[in-house]
Design an enzyme around this catalytic site. Sequence first.
Site, short mmCIF file in Angstrom:
data_model
loop_
_atom_site.label_atom_id
_atom_site.label_comp_id
_atom_site.label_asym_id
_atom_site.label_seq_id
_atom_site.Cartn_x
_atom_site.Cartn_y
_atom_site.Cartn_z
N ALA A 93 0.83 -1.00 -0.17
CA ALA A 93 0.11 0.01 -0.16
C ALA A 93 0.84 1.24 -0.08
O ALA A 93 1.78 1.54 0.81
CB ALA A 93 -1.11 -0.01 1.23
N LEU A 134 -0.98 6.58 -3.05
CA LEU A 134 -2.24 6.73 -3.75
C LEU A 134 -3.20 5.59 -4.27
O LEU A 134 -4.50 5.63 -4.38
CB LEU A 134 -1.74 7.49 -5.15
CG LEU A 134 -0.82 8.42 -5.43
CD1 LEU A 134 -1.03 9.14 -6.79
CD2 LEU A 134 -1.72 9.78 -4.51
N VAL A 192 -1.91 -2.44 -3.89
CA VAL A 192 -1.62 -3.62 -4.89
C VAL A 192 -2.14 -4.73 -4.42
O VAL A 192 -2.08 -5.29 -3.12
CB VAL A 192 -0.17 -3.43 -5.25
CG1 VAL A 192 -0.04 -4.56 -6.23
CG2 VAL A 192 0.13 -2.22 -5.62
N LYS A 231 -3.23 -2.79 -9.16
CA LYS A 231 -3.09 -1.52 -8.25
C LYS A 231 -4.56 -0.74 -8.45
O LYS A 231 -4.86 -0.56 -9.62
CB LYS A 231 -2.12 -0.64 -9.09
CG LYS A 231 -1.80 0.53 -8.36
CD LYS A 231 -0.56 1.30 -9.09
CE LYS A 231 -0.32 2.74 -8.39
NZ LYS A 231 0.84 3.24 -9.21
N ASP A 247 10.00 9.93 -9.74
CA ASP A 247 9.80 9.53 -8.40
C ASP A 247 10.53 8.01 -8.05
O ASP A 247 9.60 6.99 -7.92
CB ASP A 247 8.21 9.23 -8.34
CG ASP A 247 7.80 9.00 -6.85
OD1 ASP A 247 8.49 9.32 -6.08
OD2 ASP A 247 6.65 8.71 -6.64
#
Length: 652
Positions: free
Chosen positions: A290, A293, A296, A310, A442
């Site tokens: 987790a 946003l 999974v 996801k 990211d």
Amino acid sequence: MLSFSKTRSCVQWTTSYLAGSLNRARPLSSSNNIINIVPFNNSNTFIRSFTSCASSRTSNNSRRINNSSQLFTHLSANNAPSSLFFNSSSSSHYTTSASAASTAHQQQQVDNSQQHGKGQTNNNSQQQSSSSSFNLLNYKKTLLLLLSGLSLAAYIKMFPDSEAALYARIFMRFQRAIRTALLVSINYKMLARTPLTDPSYPAKEKICQKDSAVKILELCLTNGGLYVKAGQYIASLNHILPLEYTKTLEVLQDQAPWRQYDDIAVVFKDDLGHYPEFYFKEFEKTPIAAASLAQVHRAWTRDNDEVAVKIQYPDLQANFESDVFTHKILLKMINYAFPDFEFNWIADEMRNVLVKEMDFVQEADNADRTARDLRDNPDVHIPKIFRDYSSRRILTTEFIHGCKVNSVEKIRALGLREKDVAQKLLEIASEQIFIHGFVHVDPHAGNILVRRHPDNPKMPQIVLLDHGLYRELDDQFRQNFCHLYKNLVLCNNEKVKKYSALLGIENYQLFSTIVLMRRFETASVGLGTKLSKEDLHKMMDDAMEKMKEINQLMKSMPRHLLLILRNNNLIRSINMDLGSPINRFSIMARYATRGINSKIEQGGFSMRRMVSRIKEKVSFEARLRGYEFYYWLMAISLRIMLRLGLFSPEKQ
């Protein structure tokens, strides 16, 4: 001397006027209490009328006689005849009546004095009664507010998607954030009371940092969403922040709060038309990870493909704008407390970036393009996208078995080396920045896995996940950045200044320090592998002194550069977790040179271009390896001197 008849008329008129005034002052509904304004033929008429009125006015004026029988008894006790008033039989009665009236008046004053004492007692009683009434009113108001709050809570519970529920969540999330900010501020205010020279300061500082980190973690776990995203980034700043922060918050990278199956099943129903059981042969209801946003889940399609599903949190988009607003408020509070720390623009930039990240269709497109860009690199793998089971809030991909990129023990358990993992990861990131100009901004540890290479089990293969945040660089920008980074590493100040200006950077020295995380004024700063604690503290002190300049630089910096810096910081963080086994600067500088030559390759084959490329590459490699040999030799010499006792760092 007035005649008796005139005197009588005057007294009758006065009596009638007074009686009329009483009637006008308080109209009464009972006919027994009405005073008729007529001449009285005898004293009994007046006494009955007056005592009736006096009785009716008792409750409003404590000075009045409250019992008609008291007046009648009083007059009788003074031998007043029934005809003492207005008896027409003889004038001598008037004198007797006047004397009796005078005596009655004096006695009435005594009674009035006594009655006044009783009035004070009545006033106290009335005040107590009023206080009791006031308390009762407050009790009723409190009870009403309590019932209203319970009713609102019940309504929000029954209708979680209502507008009232939305505003209630916004308020609760906002007050948690403000409360945490205040508590962290108080922690550091308390720490500031201890002098830096105090022997207990280091221990108190660690306690303050740990407690503040725990408070921030609790806020992120409770509010979720963008707060987890912010916590993830804080956890990645291990090259700047103390371990108390980074180690405490690193759980947010893949262990954020997760939602129950019923909550995420609704997303399937809304986006795809059916619940997960309709699409998958098996669907694990407990998520395997987790993040900020989404969470999974592991599943198997009806074709027996093992997949990772996801699913975006159902309330994420509803809370998005309020969370961005709260972050703006927090940044303004920080700016108010620290005027040089003016980073309010970060909230707007974060909003623009995260809007794209919440669209999983865009993420699927980014993954496909990255797979095409890196198709010739066997050291990286991009999981396959299953479009039939995906939407704006659902993304289904190939399931990958591996471990987190910064998990040293698990990497060793796979028979792999940390140095190989760090080098492969940095090469992939450098290829994206300098060659393709399509950058994953990211790449924190929760978004990158490591597994054994399918073709060479002794070597690692990097698996890139979560392609929601990407930035595409135009070719001119990419070329200028390649030249800039190459000359940063080689410490060519004139060219660093030139290409910084082409990228829109005026303060090139400060920008170079930020990029390299080294003091740019130091000679050949770009090639050291590790940053000593002394250098780090010195750099942080300089940063605090130049906070206003840094703020202006970051605010005016092109957003491409800002996101590239984010990418560099996250990769640097992973490299540090792995023990900093590689020289980041030399690897990135080599890819920057390849990026410059990639433009020559696009122009087609030419002997002149090929010779120019070879010449530049040989010259660059010679200088780069010369610097590397120099630093290696210096490090060996220092170790020997330390062992022989010829050099003491404490005395320097």
